[in-house]
Design a protein around this motif. Structure first.
Motif, PDB file in Angstrom:
ATOM      1  N   ARG A   6       0.849  -1.201   0.048  1.00 15.02           N
ATOM      2  CA  ARG A   6       0.005   0.037   0.017  1.00 15.02           C
ATOM      3  C   ARG A   6       0.855   1.312  -0.026  1.00 15.02           C
ATOM      4  O   ARG A   6       1.914   1.266   0.415  1.00 15.02           O
ATOM      5  CB  ARG A   6      -1.082  -0.008   1.188  1.00 15.02           C
ATOM      6  CG  ARG A   6      -0.841   0.308   2.542  1.00 15.02           C
ATOM      7  CD  ARG A   6       0.756   0.203   3.142  1.00 15.02           C
ATOM      8  NE  ARG A   6       0.904   0.733   4.429  1.00 15.02           N
ATOM      9  CZ  ARG A   6       1.514   1.720   5.075  1.00 15.02           C
ATOM     10  NH1 ARG A   6       2.163   2.352   4.208  1.00 15.02           N
ATOM     11  NH2 ARG A   6       1.482   2.059   6.365  1.00 15.02           N
ATOM     12  N   ALA A   8       0.104   5.062   1.579  1.00 19.00           N
ATOM     13  CA  ALA A   8      -0.668   5.569   2.605  1.00 19.00           C
ATOM     14  C   ALA A   8      -0.539   7.028   2.697  1.00 19.00           C
ATOM     15  O   ALA A   8      -0.026   7.514   3.749  1.00 19.00           O
ATOM     16  CB  ALA A   8      -0.501   4.881   3.618  1.00 19.00           C
ATOM     17  N   PRO A   9      -0.699   7.992   1.719  1.00 24.88           N
ATOM     18  CA  PRO A   9      -0.276   9.413   2.071  1.00 24.88           C
ATOM     19  C   PRO A   9      -1.457  10.220   2.858  1.00 24.88           C
ATOM     20  O   PRO A   9      -2.608   9.715   2.874  1.00 24.88           O
ATOM     21  CB  PRO A   9      -0.427   9.867   0.363  1.00 24.88           C
ATOM     22  CG  PRO A   9      -1.618   9.081  -0.231  1.00 24.88           C
ATOM     23  CD  PRO A   9      -1.053   7.682   0.323  1.00 24.88           C
ATOM     24  N   SER A  10      -0.771  11.220   3.530  1.00 23.93           N
ATOM     25  CA  SER A  10      -1.613  12.006   4.357  1.00 23.93           C
ATOM     26  C   SER A  10      -1.872  13.046   3.238  1.00 23.93           C
ATOM     27  O   SER A  10      -1.095  13.759   2.845  1.00 23.93           O
ATOM     28  CB  SER A  10      -1.155  12.656   5.744  1.00 23.93           C
ATOM     29  OG  SER A  10      -0.480  11.599   6.431  1.00 23.93           O
ATOM     30  N   GLU A  42      -4.753   8.890   4.204  1.00 21.28           N
ATOM     31  CA  GLU A  42      -4.582   9.045   5.788  1.00 21.28           C
ATOM     32  C   GLU A  42      -5.143  10.411   6.187  1.00 21.28           C
ATOM     33  O   GLU A  42      -4.297  11.016   6.591  1.00 21.28           O
ATOM     34  CB  GLU A  42      -3.293   8.481   6.138  1.00 21.28           C
ATOM     35  CG  GLU A  42      -3.151   7.080   5.749  1.00 21.28           C
ATOM     36  CD  GLU A  42      -2.024   6.346   6.701  1.00 21.28           C
ATOM     37  OE1 GLU A  42      -1.063   6.918   7.295  1.00 21.28           O
ATOM     38  OE2 GLU A  42      -2.305   5.165   6.856  1.00 21.28           O
ATOM     39  N   TYR A 186      -2.230   8.368  14.503  1.00 22.68           N
ATOM     40  CA  TYR A 186      -1.666   7.744  13.634  1.00 22.68           C
ATOM     41  C   TYR A 186      -1.423   6.448  13.778  1.00 22.68           C
ATOM     42  O   TYR A 186      -1.510   5.450  12.964  1.00 22.68           O
ATOM     43  CB  TYR A 186      -0.418   8.735  12.782  1.00 22.68           C
ATOM     44  CG  TYR A 186       0.378   7.754  12.003  1.00 22.68           C
ATOM     45  CD1 TYR A 186       0.202   7.245  10.675  1.00 22.68           C
ATOM     46  CD2 TYR A 186       1.809   7.614  12.541  1.00 22.68           C
ATOM     47  CE1 TYR A 186       1.232   6.303  10.028  1.00 22.68           C
ATOM     48  CE2 TYR A 186       2.792   6.890  11.669  1.00 22.68           C
ATOM     49  CZ  TYR A 186       2.388   6.250  10.397  1.00 22.68           C
ATOM     50  OH  TYR A 186       3.228   5.395   9.716  1.00 22.68           O
ATOM     51  N   VAL A 190      -2.790   3.097  11.549  1.00 20.74           N
ATOM     52  CA  VAL A 190      -2.335   2.628  10.575  1.00 20.74           C
ATOM     53  C   VAL A 190      -2.002   1.170  10.959  1.00 20.74           C
ATOM     54  O   VAL A 190      -2.279   0.367   9.932  1.00 20.74           O
ATOM     55  CB  VAL A 190      -0.875   3.320  10.572  1.00 20.74           C
ATOM     56  CG1 VAL A 190       0.118   2.925  11.541  1.00 20.74           C
ATOM     57  CG2 VAL A 190      -0.001   3.172   9.192  1.00 20.74           C
ATOM     58  N   ARG A 204       7.628   2.554   2.755  1.00 21.98           N
ATOM     59  CA  ARG A 204       7.366   3.894   3.125  1.00 21.98           C
ATOM     60  C   ARG A 204       8.679   4.622   3.341  1.00 21.98           C
ATOM     61  O   ARG A 204       9.526   4.059   3.260  1.00 21.98           O
ATOM     62  CB  ARG A 204       6.315   4.115   4.161  1.00 21.98           C
ATOM     63  CG  ARG A 204       7.008   3.641   5.508  1.00 21.98           C
ATOM     64  CD  ARG A 204       5.865   3.321   6.578  1.00 21.98           C
ATOM     65  NE  ARG A 204       6.717   2.915   7.827  1.00 21.98           N
ATOM     66  CZ  ARG A 204       5.832   2.459   8.863  1.00 21.98           C
ATOM     67  NH1 ARG A 204       4.609   2.729   8.842  1.00 21.98           N
ATOM     68  NH2 ARG A 204       6.319   1.804   9.724  1.00 21.98           N
ATOM     69  N   LEU A 208       9.914   7.397   8.590  1.00 18.10           N
ATOM     70  CA  LEU A 208       8.808   6.792   9.183  1.00 18.10           C
ATOM     71  C   LEU A 208       9.381   5.549   9.907  1.00 18.10           C
ATOM     72  O   LEU A 208       8.578   4.880  10.671  1.00 18.10           O
ATOM     73  CB  LEU A 208       7.480   6.543   8.638  1.00 18.10           C
ATOM     74  CG  LEU A 208       6.783   7.532   7.928  1.00 18.10           C
ATOM     75  CD1 LEU A 208       5.854   7.274   6.821  1.00 18.10           C
ATOM     76  CD2 LEU A 208       5.963   8.341   8.997  1.00 18.10           C
TER      77      LEU A 208
HETATM   78  N1  GLU Z   1       0.418   8.858   6.312  1.00 19.22           N
HETATM   79  C1  GLU Z   1       1.657   9.018   6.351  1.00 19.22           C
HETATM   80  C2  GLU Z   1       2.531   9.742   5.768  1.00 19.22           C
HETATM   81  O1  GLU Z   1       2.004  10.220   5.018  1.00 19.22           O
HETATM   82  C3  GLU Z   1       2.506   7.659   6.038  1.00 19.22           C
HETATM   83  C4  GLU Z   1       2.196   6.400   6.763  1.00 19.22           C
HETATM   84  C5  GLU Z   1       2.599   5.016   6.392  1.00 19.22           C
HETATM   85  O2  GLU Z   1       2.949   4.909   5.317  1.00 19.22           O
HETATM   86  O3  GLU Z   1       2.699   4.208   7.288  1.00 19.22           O
HETATM   87  O4  GLU Z   1       3.620  10.478   6.325  1.00 19.22           O
END
Ligand code: GLU
Length: 311
Positions: A6, A8-10, A42, A186, A190, A204, A208
């Protein structure tokens, strides 16, 4: 189990040169594994979201031919699942209510000689572990140590960074799962979503990586599987920090799909040329295992790298 990855952009802004690298890497990893690739918006931290950024991100991915296999999930619709997970943790004794304000936390730490927060985050001193001290409950925290002499060091493996470890209690302390303003953190969102979507591989940005030990602790407490992790190289801004909106990252103009793919690919070590974006992607998928192998070889060499936070 088949591969499910996946991105998962904010939706705090359009994709910039840095976030595009993470998007491309997670897509390549899924495609090279003949797996499925999902996109999850996200938007759990509503006040930080920028209206229209989600549509813009999805349009940029489409321009580049990075197409998810299912319609994107949105965390803003998932409150019931997060509430159920918090309840499960509460019943198992893994969370407790906290009545501390930021000021109270800073004062408790100052009294112990700690005067600086790291990345704006204090290591919670555990004030409310044994009760609320007459304060109303504000937030819910995860208990990082439940037995007196428990070793809270967590060891994990990253497919690019190699062996990692973090003492979660000492490095971050009892972290928040539901914030004083009622928003879900978060970390909880997540972990719940990765599990419900059956994610086998999280790919990612390296910024992170430091969150991973907290997420693994939560997975274990909830009885959920831990996915494999791969944290990708970051794009640095002129100020030496990770490229972000705060230091002037521009939205990538993905109408030049080939140019955008080549720029993001170069950060991952992909330097091939192609006549079309489709050709570039196909070649990148076939080269991806070589990139992975070079990262694995580099991380197997002895090194001192770790995500340990120094207080
Ligand atoms: N939503 C997070 C972000 O954009 C990423 C979360 C993830 O990939 O676990 O920084």
């Amino acid at each position: 189990m088949g591969y499910i990855g996946r991105f998962a952009p904010s939706p705090t802004g359009a994709l910039h040169a840095g976030s595009l690298v993470a998007a491309l890497a997670s897509w390549l990893d899924a495609r090279a594994a003949s797996g499925r690739w999902l996109v999850r918006i996200e938007d759990v931290d509503g006040p930080r979201c920028v209206p229209g950024a989600d549509t813009q991100i999805l349009a940029q991915l489409t321009d580049m031919g990075l197409l998810p296999d299912e319609p994107p999930w949105r965390q803003s619709t998932r409150g019931d699942a997060y509430a159920a997970a918090l309840q499960q943790l509460l019943e198992a004794g893994h969370v407790y209510p906290c009545g501390c304000t930021r000021k109270a936390i800073a004062e408790a730490l100052a009294a112990r000689g700690h005067t600086r927060a790291r990345d704006g985050e204090w290591v919670y001193p555990g004030t409310c572990r044994d009760g609320l001290h007459g304060q109303p409950a504000r937030a819910w925290r995860f208990l990082t140590r439940s037995a007196p002499h428990e070793d809270t060091t967590l060891h994990w493996h990253d497919r690019r960074l190699g062996a990692q470890q973090q003492d979660v209690e000492r490095a971050v302390g009892d972290f928040v799962l539901r914030r004083a303003d009622g928003l879900w953190a978060y970390q909880l969102a997540v972990v719940v979503d990765d599990a419900q979507q059956g994610i086998t591989d999280v790919v990612r940005g390296e910024d992170l990586a430091d969150n991973t030990p907290r997420q693994i602790r939560l997975q274990r407490a909830l009885g959920l599987p831990t996915p494999r992790y791969l944290h990708t190289p970051l794009v640095m801004a002129a100020d030496g920090h990770k490229l972000s909106k705060q230091n002037g990252a521009q939205a990538v103009d993905t109408r030049d799909a080939l140019g955008a793919l080549r720029a993001a690919g170069a950060v991952l070590g992909l330097h091939h040329t192609a006549a079309t974006a489709a050709d570039w992607r196909a070649e990148a998928v076939s080269r991806w295992p070589t990139i992975l192998a070079s990262w694995a070889a580099a991380s197997a060499a002895p090194s001192t790298a770790s995500t340990e936070r120094t207080p």
